[in-house]
Motif scaffolding. Structure first.
Motif, PDB file in Angstrom:
ATOM      1  N   PRO A   1      17.182  38.250  37.610  1.00 45.56           N
ATOM      2  CA  PRO A   1      18.197  38.572  37.965  1.00 45.56           C
ATOM      3  C   PRO A   1      18.791  38.310  39.510  1.00 45.56           C
ATOM      4  CG  PRO A   1      17.280  40.385  36.805  1.00 45.56           C
ATOM      5  CD  PRO A   1      16.042  39.184  37.113  1.00 45.56           C
ATOM      6  N   VAL A   2      17.967  38.384  40.446  1.00 49.01           N
ATOM      7  CA  VAL A   2      18.335  37.900  41.732  1.00 49.01           C
ATOM      8  C   VAL A   2      18.727  36.557  41.772  1.00 49.01           C
ATOM      9  CG1 VAL A   2      17.465  37.768  44.114  1.00 49.01           C
ATOM     10  CG2 VAL A   2      17.173  39.978  43.047  1.00 49.01           C
ATOM     11  N   GLN A   3      17.941  35.791  41.055  1.00 48.58           N
ATOM     12  CA  GLN A   3      18.155  34.111  41.231  1.00 48.58           C
ATOM     13  C   GLN A   3      19.515  33.986  40.283  1.00 48.58           C
ATOM     14  OE1 GLN A   3      14.345  31.701  40.376  1.00 48.58           O
ATOM     15  NE2 GLN A   3      13.699  33.695  40.039  1.00 48.58           N
ATOM     16  N   ARG A   4      19.799  34.523  39.162  1.00 45.68           N
ATOM     17  CA  ARG A   4      21.034  34.551  38.578  1.00 45.68           C
ATOM     18  C   ARG A   4      22.415  34.852  39.241  1.00 45.68           C
ATOM     19  NH1 ARG A   4      20.556  33.426  33.379  1.00 45.68           N
ATOM     20  NH2 ARG A   4      19.027  34.163  31.983  1.00 45.68           N
ATOM     21  N   LYS A   5      22.285  35.942  40.335  1.00 45.87           N
ATOM     22  CA  LYS A   5      23.301  36.321  41.147  1.00 45.87           C
ATOM     23  C   LYS A   5      23.294  35.066  42.139  1.00 45.87           C
ATOM     24  CE  LYS A   5      24.689  39.931  44.528  1.00 45.87           C
ATOM     25  NZ  LYS A   5      24.254  41.337  45.038  1.00 45.87           N
ATOM     26  N   ILE A   6      22.406  34.436  42.611  1.00 49.51           N
ATOM     27  CA  ILE A   6      22.491  33.562  43.730  1.00 49.51           C
ATOM     28  C   ILE A   6      22.963  32.236  43.020  1.00 49.51           C
ATOM     29  CG2 ILE A   6      21.098  32.003  45.342  1.00 49.51           C
ATOM     30  CD1 ILE A   6      19.221  34.510  45.704  1.00 49.51           C
ATOM     31  N   ALA A   7      22.695  32.172  41.847  1.00 55.16           N
ATOM     32  CA  ALA A   7      23.182  30.703  40.850  1.00 55.16           C
ATOM     33  C   ALA A   7      24.477  30.840  40.989  1.00 55.16           C
ATOM     34  CB  ALA A   7      22.502  30.539  39.889  1.00 55.16           C
ATOM     35  N   LYS A   8      24.957  32.101  40.715  1.00 58.48           N
ATOM     36  CA  LYS A   8      26.581  32.343  40.401  1.00 58.48           C
ATOM     37  C   LYS A   8      27.037  31.780  41.794  1.00 58.48           C
ATOM     38  CE  LYS A   8      29.679  35.526  38.516  1.00 58.48           C
ATOM     39  NZ  LYS A   8      29.789  37.038  37.867  1.00 58.48           N
ATOM     40  N   GLU A   9      26.624  32.365  42.782  1.00 56.17           N
ATOM     41  CA  GLU A   9      27.655  32.101  44.139  1.00 56.17           C
ATOM     42  C   GLU A   9      27.436  30.776  44.421  1.00 56.17           C
ATOM     43  OE1 GLU A   9      25.068  34.341  46.976  1.00 56.17           O
ATOM     44  OE2 GLU A   9      25.326  36.194  46.090  1.00 56.17           O
ATOM     45  N   PHE A  10      26.764  29.787  43.897  1.00 55.44           N
ATOM     46  CA  PHE A  10      26.716  28.447  44.194  1.00 55.44           C
ATOM     47  C   PHE A  10      26.968  27.585  42.879  1.00 55.44           C
ATOM     48  CE2 PHE A  10      23.953  30.254  47.444  1.00 55.44           C
ATOM     49  CZ  PHE A  10      24.396  29.698  48.570  1.00 55.44           C
ATOM     50  N   PHE A  11      27.837  28.113  42.226  1.00 57.28           N
ATOM     51  CA  PHE A  11      28.263  27.353  40.936  1.00 57.28           C
ATOM     52  C   PHE A  11      28.981  26.340  41.514  1.00 57.28           C
ATOM     53  CE2 PHE A  11      32.087  26.249  38.258  1.00 57.28           C
ATOM     54  CZ  PHE A  11      31.097  26.064  36.840  1.00 57.28           C
ATOM     55  N   GLY A  12      28.784  25.120  40.925  1.00 57.92           N
ATOM     56  CA  GLY A  12      29.657  23.915  41.199  1.00 57.92           C
ATOM     57  C   GLY A  12      28.872  22.986  42.169  1.00 57.92           C
ATOM     58  N   LEU A  13      27.716  23.446  42.677  1.00 57.36           N
ATOM     59  CA  LEU A  13      26.812  22.510  43.398  1.00 57.36           C
ATOM     60  C   LEU A  13      26.798  21.175  42.799  1.00 57.36           C
ATOM     61  CD1 LEU A  13      24.985  23.130  46.006  1.00 57.36           C
ATOM     62  CD2 LEU A  13      22.955  23.293  44.372  1.00 57.36           C
ATOM     63  N   PRO A  14      26.597  20.167  43.574  1.00 55.06           N
ATOM     64  CA  PRO A  14      26.771  18.710  43.031  1.00 55.06           C
ATOM     65  C   PRO A  14      25.309  18.428  42.451  1.00 55.06           C
ATOM     66  CG  PRO A  14      27.701  18.699  45.233  1.00 55.06           C
ATOM     67  CD  PRO A  14      27.110  20.159  45.083  1.00 55.06           C
ATOM     68  N   LEU A  15      25.161  17.613  41.349  1.00 51.78           N
ATOM     69  CA  LEU A  15      23.920  17.200  40.947  1.00 51.78           C
ATOM     70  C   LEU A  15      22.809  16.728  41.761  1.00 51.78           C
ATOM     71  CD1 LEU A  15      25.108  15.402  37.498  1.00 51.78           C
ATOM     72  CD2 LEU A  15      24.295  17.640  37.814  1.00 51.78           C
ATOM     73  N   LEU A  16      23.332  15.992  42.927  1.00 49.63           N
ATOM     74  CA  LEU A  16      22.476  15.275  43.736  1.00 49.63           C
ATOM     75  C   LEU A  16      21.558  16.490  44.564  1.00 49.63           C
ATOM     76  CD1 LEU A  16      21.167  13.115  45.441  1.00 49.63           C
ATOM     77  CD2 LEU A  16      23.185  13.147  46.943  1.00 49.63           C
TER      78      LEU A  16
END
Length: 237
Positions: free
Chosen positions: A46-61
């Motif tokens: 759940p903590v990682q999901r929250k962080i992932a949501k904050e960084f949505f749109g991070l480039p593939l590179l």
């Protein structure tokens, strides 16, 4: 623009040394084990999901840099960002780009949770949308790489959720003789879901044909939802 280093900083701030040691053991990171060398910082999903949501749109590179990390949570968070990007992609062209990127990174999607939380949502979904790609799952099922074989099997969950179980049964039959316990669990899990969600009759037909070949773990998983007496009968055969 945010970067992989920003993601790592956010993850590092949530490190939990006590939980880290527990996860190191749970995910079999010792010498000769399937997760050998994997490093855990002790973050919950759940903590990682929250962080992932904050960084949505991070480039593939930048996601590629996260996937190259020795830190398990960096790879999982990168994959969670990738899943969100796929799910919100505006076109098949964008989805195809993410699908191809994912397949180019299977060497770093190298633990069961990494596979299970990403493969059905990207590889499986894309194959449902473009069924001709199912041939690729059959190719992955023959891979020498344990995690690619698990990607193939678990990706069939997308077909099951879409109302089709044929793909899961075909892949399961290909993988019944796999030597690894993690594949026994994956096969049994998908068989169970195919029986529960699509066709109990088809599952029983599969069991009748393949019961003598099935590893015990796969069988136990597959029949978990059966009535107790019926489970006992299968386990005695």
């Amino acid at each position: 623009m945010t970067s992989s280093q920003d993601v790592l900083k956010a993850l590092r701030a949530q490190k939990n040394p006590e939980k880290s040691s527990i996860l190191q053991r749970f995910f079999k990171t010792g010498p000769g084990q399937y997760g050998e060398g994997d490093v855990f910082w002790g973050l919950t999903v759940p903590v990682q999901r929250k962080i992932a949501k904050e960084f949505f749109g991070l480039p593939l590179l930048e996601i590629k840099i996260l996937l190259a990390s020795e830190v398990h949570e960096a790879r999982l968070t990168g994959l969670l960002i990738l899943v969100a990007a796929y799910q919100k992609a505006p076109s098949d062209v964008e989805r195809a780009k993410i699908f191809k990127f994912y397949l180019s990174q299977t060497g770093r999607i190298n633990n069961w949770d990494l596979v299970d939380l990403s493969a059905p949502n990207i590889v499986g979904d894309f194959c449902v949308r473009q069924p001709e790609n199912f041939a690729l799952l059959k190719k992955l099922a023959k891979s020498k790489n344990l995690w690619e074989r698990r990607v193939a099997m678990v990706s069939s969950f997308a077909f099951i959720k879409n109302g089709s179980s044929e793909e899961a049964f075909e892949l399961a039959e290909m993988l019944l003789d796999d030597a690894h316990d993690l594949m026994h669990k994956a096969v049994g899990w998908m068989l169970r879901e195919a029986g529960k969600r699509v066709s109990r009759a088809h599952l029983e037909k599969f069991l009748a044909k393949n019961l003598k070949r099935m590893p015990r773990t796969a069988l136990r998983y597959a029949i978990e939802h059966f009535p107790e007496e019926q489970r006992k009968k299968y386990l005695k055969k």
